[in-house]
Design a protein around this motif. Sequence first.
Motif, PDB file in Angstrom:
ATOM      1  N   TYR A  19       1.607   0.116   1.264  1.00  9.53           N
ATOM      2  CA  TYR A  19       1.032  -0.956   0.458  1.00  9.53           C
ATOM      3  C   TYR A  19      -0.336  -1.304   1.028  1.00  9.53           C
ATOM      4  CZ  TYR A  19       5.621  -2.117  -1.615  1.00  9.53           C
ATOM      5  OH  TYR A  19       6.817  -2.094  -2.297  1.00  9.53           O
ATOM      6  N   THR A  57       0.940  -2.392  -6.786  1.00  7.27           N
ATOM      7  CA  THR A  57       1.881  -3.454  -7.119  1.00  7.27           C
ATOM      8  C   THR A  57       1.119  -4.732  -7.400  1.00  7.27           C
ATOM      9  OG1 THR A  57       3.799  -4.698  -6.316  1.00  7.27           O
ATOM     10  CG2 THR A  57       2.150  -4.115  -4.690  1.00  7.27           C
ATOM     11  N   GLN A 117       7.112  -9.240  -3.382  1.00  5.84           N
ATOM     12  CA  GLN A 117       6.313  -8.272  -4.137  1.00  5.84           C
ATOM     13  C   GLN A 117       6.077  -6.992  -3.341  1.00  5.84           C
ATOM     14  OE1 GLN A 117       3.058 -10.970  -4.638  1.00  5.84           O
ATOM     15  NE2 GLN A 117       3.715 -11.669  -6.663  1.00  5.84           N
TER      16      GLN A 117
END
Length: 393
Positions: free
Chosen positions: A166, A198, A226
């Motif tokens: 991420y 995301t 998230q």
Amino acid sequence: MKDPHELTTHCIRCGLCLESCPTFIETGNEMESPRGRIYLVRSALEGKLKWQEDVRSHLDKCLGCRACETACPSAVEYGQILELARDKIETEKPKWAKRALLNGMTKPGRFKLQLTLGGLLPGRRVPKLLSQLLSGESPEADRPTPQDEGFWPELTNLPPVKGEVYLLEGCAMRVLYPRVHQATRRLLRRVGYTVRETDQGCCGALHAHSGYLDQAHEMGTKLATQLKEDLPIIVNSAGCGSHMKEFEDETLAGRVFDASEFLFNHGLRDVLQSASWPNKTTYHDACHLAHGQKIRSQPRDLLKAIPNIQCTELNEADTCCGSAGIYNLTQPKMARQLLERKWTNIEATGATYVATGNPGCHAWIAQAAREHGQTVTVMHTLELLERALGNDE
């Protein structure tokens, strides 16, 4: 959440923190030192002093740079003490203008609109009315201006993909420095990692550092949901990375990495052997990278891995530049003093580029560069590294 009174008892009042504290160095005032502020907080917790009348102004002047933690032999968690004390102060008597500013900055759509509307005003400085509401002083900071996204050539000669990560998009970082995010993605791909896209919100760092702990916790908890897959979380904003590493959520534990830390550990030094950057360059330590995350060598080692770079060390490299989140808006006079001190040290290096790892430092030092004739260019460390690698495209 830790007990603030118990945290203050760890201070043995040895004074080794004094010369590490930028506000004490500038003022010589004991109450503007970590030791003095801890004494004030403890006295207020014990009911001997009043938060608003006796303590608030001295805590407001604190940068939260945490240089005192690096100097402290007793491992006093000053950053925790400061945030918990500010939370008590803001809960008792909040400053609505500061909270409104934070709520705007941490919502990218709203922040973009504010910057667009602000661009219609004359001059470069933050509006005087806003500065008066936040600080009671005249403004020193320019209105922030987002980077152009620019153009990056297509990457070639890439290694096989070996994993996903991420990338924290953030709030102000996403709006103001899109090129830095692009450079981060490209560097990650160069060492074999792709970014899992995301939807994300703000991590809550700015609210936490300013004393709004409940709101910061809510924002951080939402972000954790998230980023729920068990992937590394790469952060290129020092303040956000420091906050997320210390955030009390087990889903984030051990997964948050500063981008320079992750890239150093996954082979970017070898990739940089093909780079070229024949420019004299110095490095400014962002406070929450050096003092919060204890990351000092990795960014320097990555820069020095470029074969023809001319690296020169900056005097007082890990002394705060005065940006400190929104400090240059809430304490503009002291922020200006610290900026000029930082700029004097930068000029003394003779460097034409300054690298740093935090958006606030980036913007504030870049303002000094403009004001002093633009003899120095300020860049995020990752953007500089990616540009240096542009010679192999």
